[in-house]
Structure formats: structure tokens, C-alpha cells
Write a protein that holds these residues in place. Structure first.
Motif, PDB file in Angstrom:
ATOM      1  N   TYR A 114       0.803  -1.218   0.000  1.00  0.00           N
ATOM      2  CA  TYR A 114       0.000   0.000   0.000  1.00  0.00           C
ATOM      3  C   TYR A 114       0.847   1.285   0.000  1.00  0.00           C
ATOM      4  O   TYR A 114       0.326   2.367  -0.183  1.00  0.00           O
ATOM      5  CB  TYR A 114      -0.933   0.019   1.222  1.00  0.00           C
ATOM      6  N   ARG A 115       2.150   1.152   0.183  1.00  0.00           N
ATOM      7  CA  ARG A 115       3.012   2.335   0.237  1.00  0.00           C
ATOM      8  C   ARG A 115       3.288   2.847  -1.159  1.00  0.00           C
ATOM      9  O   ARG A 115       3.665   2.099  -2.041  1.00  0.00           O
ATOM     10  CB  ARG A 115       4.319   1.928   0.855  1.00  0.00           C
ATOM     11  N   ARG A 116       3.114   4.152  -1.361  1.00  0.00           N
ATOM     12  CA  ARG A 116       3.349   4.764  -2.666  1.00  0.00           C
ATOM     13  C   ARG A 116       4.575   5.670  -2.666  1.00  0.00           C
ATOM     14  O   ARG A 116       5.053   6.076  -3.718  1.00  0.00           O
ATOM     15  CB  ARG A 116       2.125   5.580  -3.107  1.00  0.00           C
ATOM     16  N   HIS A 117       5.065   6.032  -1.506  1.00  0.00           N
ATOM     17  CA  HIS A 117       6.187   6.969  -1.467  1.00  0.00           C
ATOM     18  C   HIS A 117       7.049   6.707  -0.238  1.00  0.00           C
ATOM     19  O   HIS A 117       6.649   5.974   0.669  1.00  0.00           O
ATOM     20  CB  HIS A 117       5.670   8.417  -1.441  1.00  0.00           C
ATOM     21  N   PHE A 118       8.219   7.296  -0.231  1.00  0.00           N
ATOM     22  CA  PHE A 118       9.076   7.296   0.952  1.00  0.00           C
ATOM     23  C   PHE A 118       9.788   8.647   1.000  1.00  0.00           C
ATOM     24  O   PHE A 118       9.868   9.366   0.003  1.00  0.00           O
ATOM     25  CB  PHE A 118      10.093   6.144   0.916  1.00  0.00           C
ATOM     26  N   ASP A 119      10.284   9.000   2.163  1.00  0.00           N
ATOM     27  CA  ASP A 119      10.866  10.329   2.380  1.00  0.00           C
ATOM     28  C   ASP A 119      12.384  10.254   2.463  1.00  0.00           C
ATOM     29  O   ASP A 119      12.944   9.322   3.072  1.00  0.00           O
ATOM     30  CB  ASP A 119      10.328  10.959   3.670  1.00  0.00           C
ATOM     31  N   VAL A 120      13.035  11.225   1.865  1.00  0.00           N
ATOM     32  CA  VAL A 120      14.486  11.353   1.963  1.00  0.00           C
ATOM     33  C   VAL A 120      14.817  12.736   2.499  1.00  0.00           C
ATOM     34  O   VAL A 120      14.022  13.672   2.391  1.00  0.00           O
ATOM     35  CB  VAL A 120      15.181  11.132   0.595  1.00  0.00           C
ATOM     36  N   VAL A 121      15.994  12.824   3.087  1.00  0.00           N
ATOM     37  CA  VAL A 121      16.502  14.106   3.582  1.00  0.00           C
ATOM     38  C   VAL A 121      17.721  14.467   2.747  1.00  0.00           C
ATOM     39  O   VAL A 121      18.655  13.678   2.621  1.00  0.00           O
ATOM     40  CB  VAL A 121      16.876  14.022   5.076  1.00  0.00           C
ATOM     41  N   ALA A 122      17.678  15.665   2.179  1.00  0.00           N
ATOM     42  CA  ALA A 122      18.767  16.114   1.308  1.00  0.00           C
ATOM     43  C   ALA A 122      19.456  17.332   1.922  1.00  0.00           C
ATOM     44  O   ALA A 122      18.798  18.223   2.468  1.00  0.00           O
ATOM     45  CB  ALA A 122      18.238  16.455  -0.079  1.00  0.00           C
ATOM     46  N   ALA A 123      20.782  17.336   1.839  1.00  0.00           N
ATOM     47  CA  ALA A 123      21.570  18.492   2.243  1.00  0.00           C
ATOM     48  C   ALA A 123      21.983  19.241   0.979  1.00  0.00           C
ATOM     49  O   ALA A 123      22.586  18.648   0.076  1.00  0.00           O
ATOM     50  CB  ALA A 123      22.792  18.053   3.046  1.00  0.00           C
ATOM     51  N   CYS A 124      21.617  20.512   0.916  1.00  0.00           N
ATOM     52  CA  CYS A 124      21.845  21.292  -0.302  1.00  0.00           C
ATOM     53  C   CYS A 124      22.565  22.593   0.010  1.00  0.00           C
ATOM     54  O   CYS A 124      22.520  23.115   1.128  1.00  0.00           O
ATOM     55  CB  CYS A 124      20.509  21.625  -0.989  1.00  0.00           C
ATOM     56  N   ASP A 125      23.224  23.124  -1.021  1.00  0.00           N
ATOM     57  CA  ASP A 125      23.779  24.474  -0.932  1.00  0.00           C
ATOM     58  C   ASP A 125      23.472  25.194  -2.240  1.00  0.00           C
ATOM     59  O   ASP A 125      23.060  24.588  -3.235  1.00  0.00           O
ATOM     60  CB  ASP A 125      25.279  24.447  -0.623  1.00  0.00           C
ATOM     61  N   ASP A 126      23.675  26.524  -2.208  1.00  0.00           N
ATOM     62  CA  ASP A 126      23.410  27.305  -3.414  1.00  0.00           C
ATOM     63  C   ASP A 126      24.696  27.436  -4.227  1.00  0.00           C
ATOM     64  O   ASP A 126      25.729  26.826  -3.909  1.00  0.00           O
ATOM     65  CB  ASP A 126      22.818  28.670  -3.052  1.00  0.00           C
ATOM     66  N   ASP A 127      24.653  28.233  -5.270  1.00  0.00           N
ATOM     67  CA  ASP A 127      25.814  28.376  -6.161  1.00  0.00           C
ATOM     68  C   ASP A 127      27.000  29.018  -5.474  1.00  0.00           C
ATOM     69  O   ASP A 127      28.139  28.898  -5.940  1.00  0.00           O
ATOM     70  CB  ASP A 127      25.417  29.200  -7.392  1.00  0.00           C
ATOM     71  N   GLU A 128      26.767  29.712  -4.361  1.00  0.00           N
ATOM     72  CA  GLU A 128      27.854  30.351  -3.624  1.00  0.00           C
ATOM     73  C   GLU A 128      28.371  29.485  -2.485  1.00  0.00           C
ATOM     74  O   GLU A 128      29.220  29.925  -1.700  1.00  0.00           O
ATOM     75  CB  GLU A 128      27.372  31.702  -3.083  1.00  0.00           C
ATOM     76  N   GLY A 129      27.836  28.272  -2.365  1.00  0.00           N
ATOM     77  CA  GLY A 129      28.313  27.350  -1.331  1.00  0.00           C
ATOM     78  C   GLY A 129      27.654  27.531   0.016  1.00  0.00           C
ATOM     79  O   GLY A 129      28.113  26.935   1.002  1.00  0.00           O
ATOM     80  N   ASN A 130      26.582  28.309   0.092  1.00  0.00           N
ATOM     81  CA  ASN A 130      25.879  28.502   1.357  1.00  0.00           C
ATOM     82  C   ASN A 130      24.829  27.408   1.536  1.00  0.00           C
ATOM     83  O   ASN A 130      24.043  27.131   0.613  1.00  0.00           O
ATOM     84  CB  ASN A 130      25.191  29.868   1.386  1.00  0.00           C
ATOM     85  N   ASP A 131      24.815  26.798   2.706  1.00  0.00           N
ATOM     86  CA  ASP A 131      23.826  25.752   2.977  1.00  0.00           C
ATOM     87  C   ASP A 131      22.415  26.317   2.956  1.00  0.00           C
ATOM     88  O   ASP A 131      22.160  27.422   3.458  1.00  0.00           O
ATOM     89  CB  ASP A 131      24.087  25.097   4.338  1.00  0.00           C
ATOM     90  N   VAL A 132      21.486  25.534   2.393  1.00  0.00           N
ATOM     91  CA  VAL A 132      20.086  25.941   2.308  1.00  0.00           C
ATOM     92  C   VAL A 132      19.242  24.826   2.930  1.00  0.00           C
ATOM     93  O   VAL A 132      19.310  23.675   2.490  1.00  0.00           O
ATOM     94  CB  VAL A 132      19.647  26.177   0.845  1.00  0.00           C
TER      95      VAL A 132
END
Length: 380
Positions: free
Chosen positions: A352-370
Motif C-alpha cells: 500500500y506504500r506509494r512513497h518514501f521520504d528522503v533528507v537532502a543536504a543542499c547548498d546554493d551556487d555560492e556554497g551557502n547551505d540551504v
């Protein structure tokens, strides 16, 4: 196990070999047979062996009666399909056994009549007491005569047997471990725990308890904790009414701090969540991003890139699915993210499961974490 070379390692290997060889289950009927024989072994045969070794008039080495307080003289159980408690034990044990072996559980298992018919097919061997079984009655004495002189040699032989056993297993065979969860009434965990405890209680004429009381004991829930839980639940539900009613401003909600020991109750208006803005987009911690169509890792990374974000790390639970620092992770680019989650986290999503959740670590083009919201990946 070979490196450890101790008695605990030997016992572990013996249990694994017994599970995969002597007690291997291939059909649900095998699981019912295992559960029925487990009942007979734990609550009848072992008790009869104990009574055979120590009759009611037995005495210790000091001459004192063996069955004196606090010991209780036990009584073996006679299995009966007309006893609902016996059937519930077999049902819970067979369902969980089937889950570990990946065997489908038929719907008729919840039908007492059909379950009783399946149990009646099991041939239970007659009990034969064993001679020479010695149980130490003096708690102060130490008996090392039965200790293994060479656990390492036994472990080596057990591993050889396991290797031969593995040759008879089907390709890709893998058992599933079960994590105990007392608060799910549909998983049969507490049914088995309550059944085990109550059957043992019958052996020793101890009053039985229902499943709810067994759950309280298993969770060690004391009245003070239960009261705090009820208080927190009530306060949350009061706020939930406001959500369902709709139209309330932030000032209409309340955060509550409560301490029953003082007692202290303090209510305050909640502060609004922090709004994060990035390239014309805005979100809070309460938001959720979704991506459809069962993406590959490459497609998921490109999805972040299209939002002006560089995802340098993606994880599912405690498992790392991708990190740009590891060159070997680039080999995963064309694999489906859901397949990586199944393999690395060793999890199988229910039908019955259609999705699962992930956690992503991202930064912008200047290297700042978002900081970004949780990402839900739909694979069905």
C-alpha cells in the motif's frame, strides 16, 4: 563468530543453523507446525522434564525441599484447539514466523475454525523424558564440567555446516528480522508476548492478564507517565479542533508547558515558523516537496539543480544514499532511488506504500547551505 570464539558465538551459530535446517519453514502450514511444536516444547515437554528430574517431593543437596517458597511446583499444559488462548498463541507465533521467512499469510488464519483444522494436522511426538539431565540446585556452587573445552573448534564445525546448508537455499534467500513494536495492534507482537506470558503463568498457577495489561508491563508504563501522556494528548486535540475548524489566526493557537510535579501550566502564543526564501521560492519546515514517476538518482539530482540547489548528500533514515565526496556513489546515478533505499536500508515497502521520504543536504551556487523541506519520492 570465528574471531570471537566464545560460548555466546557458538550458541548464536547453533540457533541460526537450527532455524535454517531443522526448523526451516517453506509454507504457512510449516509455520503453524513450528508454532504448535513450540507450544508443546515450552509449556509441556520442558515442564514434564523438570518434574521428571525433580518430583514434587524432591530435595536439594542440603536436604531441604526443592519445591519450597518462592519456587512453585509447575504443571504442564495440554494443548486444545477449543481453548482460545492456545489458538491465539499459535496464530501470533505462526504469523510472525511467516513474516521472518517472507511467506504470505492467508486470510483464513483469523478464522478460529479453519486455524484449528490446520493445527489438528500437526503430528506432535509423544514426550520421552531424558535420563541424566542435571540441574544444579545449589546456587552457590559452580559447575564447569559441561563447559566446552574448545569453543573455537565447535564454531568452525558449525560454520562448515552452515556453508553446506547455504547450498540448499534458493538464490537470493534472505530472512527478515522483526523489530518489536508494542503500539501496533495489527502486527501480532503483543499477541505473542501476552500469549507467552499467560501460558507460562498457567504453568505456575499465576493469574493471567489481558493484552492491554501485558502492553503496560512490556512498556513499563507507570501511572504518572500515563497521566502526562493523556494531558499532552488532550492539549494537542484541543489545538487540532482549531485546525479542523479553519479560519483561525496564529494568535488563536497555544503552546503549553506543563509540569505535574510543581504543578505548573503555562500557555503562550506560538511564533510563526521561519520562512526560507531562495530564487523566488519560499517554504517553512512544515512544507513538503514531492517528486513523481519513480526517479533515478541522476534525475533526482537534476530536479534539485532545476530549483537552483546543489544536493551534495541524500539520506534515507540512517542510510546514506548519495554523497558527492564518495566517488563510488557516482556509480549509482542511473539506479532508481527506491531500489537504493531497499538495498542499502534493507527495507521492503508494503504494497500500500506509494512513497518514501528522503533528507537532502543542499547548498546554493555560492556554497551557502540551504535548509529544504523533507522530500517525498513517489515510486508507484
Amino acid at each position: 563468530m570465528m574471531k570471537a570464539g566464545d560460548a555466546q558465538s557458538r550458541e548464536t551459530l547453533e540457533s541460526v543453523l537450527e532455524c535454517l535446517e531443522k526448523e526451516k519453514c517453506e509454507t504457512f502450514q510449516d509455520c503453524i507446525m513450528w508454532a504448535r511444536l513450540k507450544f508443546e516444547d515450552d509449556f509441556a515437554n520442558r515442564v514434564m522434564q523438570l518434574i521428571y528430574s525433580f518430583p514434587e517431593d524432591a530435595s536439594t543437596s542440603t536436604g531441604a525441599p526443592f519445591w519450597s517458597a518462592p519456587k512453585r511446583f509447575p504443571h504442564p499444559l495440554q494443548f486444545s484447539t477449543t481453548d482460545p488462548s492456545h489458538l491465539r498463541f499459535v496464530m501470533a507465533a505462526s504469523v510472525l514466523r511467516a513474516e521472518t521467512f517472507g511467506i504470505p499469510v492467508p486470510d483464513w488464519v483469523r478464522n478460529p475454525k479453519m486455524l484449528a483444522e490446520a493445527v489438528d494436522k500437526v503430528v506432535v511426538p509423544d514426550f520421552q523424558p531424558r535420563e541424566g539431565v542435571r540441574i544444579e540446585t545449589d546456587e552457590k556452587s559452580t559447575n564447569l564440567s559441561n563447559a566446552s573445552v574448545d569453543d573455537a573448534a565447535i564454531i568452525h564445525e558449525l560454520i562448515r555446516k552452515l556453508e553446506r546448508c547455504r547450498e540448499n537455499l534458493p538464490a537470493g534467500f534472505r530472512m527478515k528480522s522483526i523489530q518489536f513494536e508494542k503500539d501496533d495492534d495489527t502486527n501480532y507482537h503483543m499477541d505473542l508476548i501476552a500469549g507467552l506470558a499467560n501460558m507460562r503463568a498457567r504453568n505456575y498457577s499465576i493469574p493471567e492478564v489481558d493484552k492491554l495489561k501485558a502492553k503496560f508491563i512490556a512498556g513499563r508504563i507507570i501511572p504518572a507517565i500515563a497521566t502526562s501522556t493523556a494531558l499532552a494528548t488532550g492539549l494537542v486535540c484541543l489545538e487540532l479542533y482549531k485546525v479542523l475548524d479553519g479560519g483561525h489566526k496564529l494568535e488563536g493557537y497555544r503552546n503549553t508547558f506543563a509540569n505535574l510535579a510543581l504543578p505548573l501550566f503555562s500557555m503562550a502564543e506560538p511564533v510563526p515558523p521561519k520562512v526560507i526564501k531562495h530564487q523566488g521560492m519560499s517554504w517553512t519546515v512544515w512544507d513538503r516537496w514531492t517528486i513523481e514517476n519513480n526517479p533515478t538518482l541522476r534525475e533526482l539530482l537534476q530536479w534539485f539543480t532545476d530549483k537552483g540547489l546543489n544536493a551534495y548528500s541524500i539520506s534515507f533514515g540512517s542510510c546514506l544514499l548519495y554523497n558527492c565526496m564518495f566517488p563510488q556513489h557516482r556509480e549509482r546515478m542511473d539506479r532508481k532511488v527506491v531500489d537504493l533505499a531497499r538495498e542499502l536500508a534493507d527495507v521492503e515497502f508494503p504494497a500500500y506504500r506509494r512513497h518514501f521520504d528522503v533528507v537532502a543536504a543542499c547548498d546554493d551556487d555560492e556554497g551557502n547551505d540551504v535548509d529544504i523541506p523533507t522530500v517525498s519520492i513517489y515510486f508507484r
